[in-house]
Design an enzyme around this catalytic site. Structure first.
Site, PDB file in Angstrom:
ATOM      1  N   GLU A 113       0.870  -1.174   0.000  1.00  0.00           N
ATOM      2  CA  GLU A 113       0.000   0.000   0.000  1.00  0.00           C
ATOM      3  C   GLU A 113       0.907   1.224   0.000  1.00  0.00           C
ATOM      4  O   GLU A 113       1.770   1.335   0.874  1.00  0.00           O
ATOM      5  CB  GLU A 113      -0.895   0.002   1.235  1.00  0.00           C
ATOM      6  CG  GLU A 113      -1.879   1.167   1.300  1.00  0.00           C
ATOM      7  CD  GLU A 113      -2.719   1.152   2.568  1.00  0.00           C
ATOM      8  OE1 GLU A 113      -3.884   1.548   2.505  1.00  0.00           O
ATOM      9  OE2 GLU A 113      -2.190   0.738   3.637  1.00  0.00           O
ATOM     10  N   GLU A 204      -8.247  10.900   2.375  1.00  0.00           N
ATOM     11  CA  GLU A 204      -8.478   9.927   3.444  1.00  0.00           C
ATOM     12  C   GLU A 204      -8.791  10.668   4.731  1.00  0.00           C
ATOM     13  O   GLU A 204      -8.188  11.705   5.026  1.00  0.00           O
ATOM     14  CB  GLU A 204      -7.259   9.024   3.638  1.00  0.00           C
ATOM     15  CG  GLU A 204      -7.432   8.013   4.765  1.00  0.00           C
ATOM     16  CD  GLU A 204      -6.374   6.917   4.782  1.00  0.00           C
ATOM     17  OE1 GLU A 204      -6.423   6.063   5.685  1.00  0.00           O
ATOM     18  OE2 GLU A 204      -5.505   6.909   3.872  1.00  0.00           O
TER      19      GLU A 204
END
Length: 217
Positions: A113, A204
């Site tokens: 990620e 996010e």
């Protein structure tokens, strides 16, 4: 019998209503996790189902998101697969609390990620991570970090994986990111990537609130 003027007015109003409907139809809004394509771009919206979060796809590479409450989400538009490219983004980013604006994505084999963080709220996402070095790109120094995630959500389900981070020192909410500069710097530090899955310009949020309206190209 209606006059020509009244008929003209009717058709003008009808045309305007149709245009407004067409514009509205370009926006697709979601409050639960969704992925797909929208107006030529890949989009991904993941949420843990907590908090009050609304993600909307706009025309071309534009998206917006508003959020509040005790939840975690990642949302944005970009490409699938990702890879080395110049990513341009612009718009408004207004976080209150823990939030990031980044080029974000995944690779597989190995499962990685990755974040190229351009802006963030009150919490530096590199906190607790291991610093590996720096890279200078697109007008700023970025600090490079790695961190490990154990039994956490991923594109392969719950898994253990590594996170790669480049965190920009001079924060910004618009500009161009040359992703290949980061990928090459990571490789030189022994941080290998796998085969690219998706890559988006992501907003996010984690237990915070705010809004963002970002256009990607």
């Amino acid at each position: 019998m209606p006059s020509l003027t009244s008929l003209f007015s009717f058709f003008a109003l009808a045309s305007g209503a149709f245009s407004a409907t067409a514009d509205l139809s370009k926006r697709e809004s979601y409050t639960s996790s969704s992925t797909g394509t929208s107006n030529g771009y890949y989009y991904s919206f993941w949420t843990d189902g907590q908090g009050d979060i609304t993600y909307s796809n706009g025309a071309a590479g534009e998206y917006s998101v508003t959020w509040s409450g005790d939840g975690n989400f990642v949302a944005g538009k970009g490409w699938n697969p990702g890879g080395s490219r110049e990513v341009t983004f612009k718009g408004s980013y207004n976080p209150n609390g823990n939030s990031y604006l980044s080029v974000y994505g995944w690779t597989q084999n190995p499962l990685i990620e990755f974040y190229i963080v351009e802006d963030f709220g009150t919490y530096n996402p590199s906190s607790g991570a291991t610093k590996k070095g720096t890279v200078t790109s697109d007008g700023s120094v970025y600090d490079i970090y790695t961190s490990e995630r154990v039994n956490q959500p991923s594109i392969e389900g719950t898994a253990t994986f590594t996170q790669y981070w480049s965190v920009r020192q001079n924060k910004r909410s618009e500009g161009t990111v040359t992703t290949g500069n980061h990928f090459n710097a990571w490789k030189n530090l022994g941080m290998d990537l796998g085969s690219f899955n998706y890559m988006i310009v992501a907003t996010e949020g984690y237990y915070s609130s705010g809004s963002a309206d970002i256009t990607v190209s």
